[in-house]
Design a protein around this motif. Structure first.
Motif, PDB file in Angstrom:
ATOM      1  N   GLN A  85       0.858  -1.278   0.056  1.00  0.00           N
ATOM      2  CA  GLN A  85       0.000  -0.015   0.002  1.00  0.00           C
ATOM      3  C   GLN A  85       0.975   1.369  -0.041  1.00  0.00           C
ATOM      4  N   ALA A  86       1.996   1.067  -0.008  1.00  0.00           N
ATOM      5  CA  ALA A  86       3.103   2.422  -0.019  1.00  0.00           C
ATOM      6  C   ALA A  86       3.793   2.453  -1.273  1.00  0.00           C
ATOM      7  N   GLU A  87       4.162   3.491  -1.603  1.00  0.00           N
ATOM      8  CA  GLU A  87       5.090   3.741  -2.831  1.00  0.00           C
ATOM      9  C   GLU A  87       6.375   3.060  -2.592  1.00  0.00           C
ATOM     10  N   PRO A  88       7.265   2.500  -3.761  1.00  0.00           N
ATOM     11  CA  PRO A  88       8.454   1.926  -3.747  1.00  0.00           C
ATOM     12  C   PRO A  88       9.540   2.762  -2.841  1.00  0.00           C
ATOM     13  N   PRO A  91       9.169   5.129   1.432  1.00  0.00           N
ATOM     14  CA  PRO A  91       7.924   4.696   2.022  1.00  0.00           C
ATOM     15  C   PRO A  91       7.592   3.151   2.388  1.00  0.00           C
ATOM     16  N   ARG A  92       8.233   2.325   1.569  1.00  0.00           N
ATOM     17  CA  ARG A  92       7.728   0.898   1.852  1.00  0.00           C
ATOM     18  C   ARG A  92       8.783   0.564   3.244  1.00  0.00           C
TER      19      ARG A  92
END
Length: 226
Positions: A85-88, A91-92
């Motif tokens: 659900q997070a950007e690569p 954020p991940r």
């Protein structure tokens, strides 16, 4: 190889026994820790002979290892869900950290059993969780996310560096989780900011520290800003 009906029945019965025994082990650990565990005691409480327990697990270390399986699988599932659900990139990794800490806080007994209890070590193959499989093994899942961040050019791609980065990240989020579990939310001994702000600050420091210490090989002087 196709099993005969008799072999299939025996396999089902063995799995039922295994699950019943694991359930007893987890209850004993919550009650009194690993000191409560012995093959003889587990067999007695589960209603099986010691021979049955020995045949299914082999020894105490393997028995305890398999008792951790469902917790490791659940932690891996939560990390994967949060990361998806997070950007690569950063954020991940932050999502990984938040999912890890949330699992520990919401499952204190299970977390303490898996990550805060000294126990005998069994061979990796003794576990039902496949060692090194990112879909099952939380360390492998974290390593995959760190490797993906390196592939984006945000961190060093060297394999030895990646393992060290994973361990540093893990040690940071484990330390925060363990302190909150041991000291409690209402601890007055050490003043701290609200839990979510504290977690955000720690993840900021961990990501910035990794970026500074392990920059991509082509850019050793200008570390990326997470």
């Amino acid at each position: 190889m196709t099993l005969s009906p008799t072999e299939q029945r025996k396999a089902r019965e063995a799995e039922q026994r295994r699950k019943a025994i694991i359930k007893i082990v987890r209850k004993l650990i919550r009650k009194g820790g690993l000191e409560e565990i012995s093959l003889r005691k587990v067999a007695e409480l589960a209603g099986y002979s010691t021979t049955v327990v020995y045949t299914l697990f082999g020894d105490k270390a393997s028995l305890i290892t398999q008792a951790m399986d469902e917790d490791l699988l659940e932690l891996t599932r939560l990390i994967q869900l949060a990361a998806a659900q997070a950007e690569p990139g950063w954020p991940r990794l932050r999502a990984l950290g938040r999912a890890y800490v949330r699992f520990g806080i919401e499952h204190p007994d299970e977390y303490a059993f898996v990550f805060m209890t000294r126990r005998p070590h069994a061979p990796n193959e003794a576990a039902r969780v496949q060692h090194g499989n990112p879909a099952q093994d939380p360390y492998a899942c974290a390593r995959q996310l760190v490797s993906e961040t390196a592939d984006l050019g945000l961190l060093s791609p060297h394999p030895d560096d990646i393992d060290l980065m994973v361990q540093i990240l893990w040690e940071g989020i484990h330390g925060l989780t363990a302190r909150r579990l041991v000291m409690g939310e209402d601890d007055q001994w050490v003043p701290s900011m609200p839990a979510e702000q504290h977690l955000d600050a720690m993840l900021d420091v961990l990501c910035a520290g990794l970026a500074q210490r392990f920059p991509p090989r082509h850019n050793l002087t200008h570390a990326p800003n997470p």
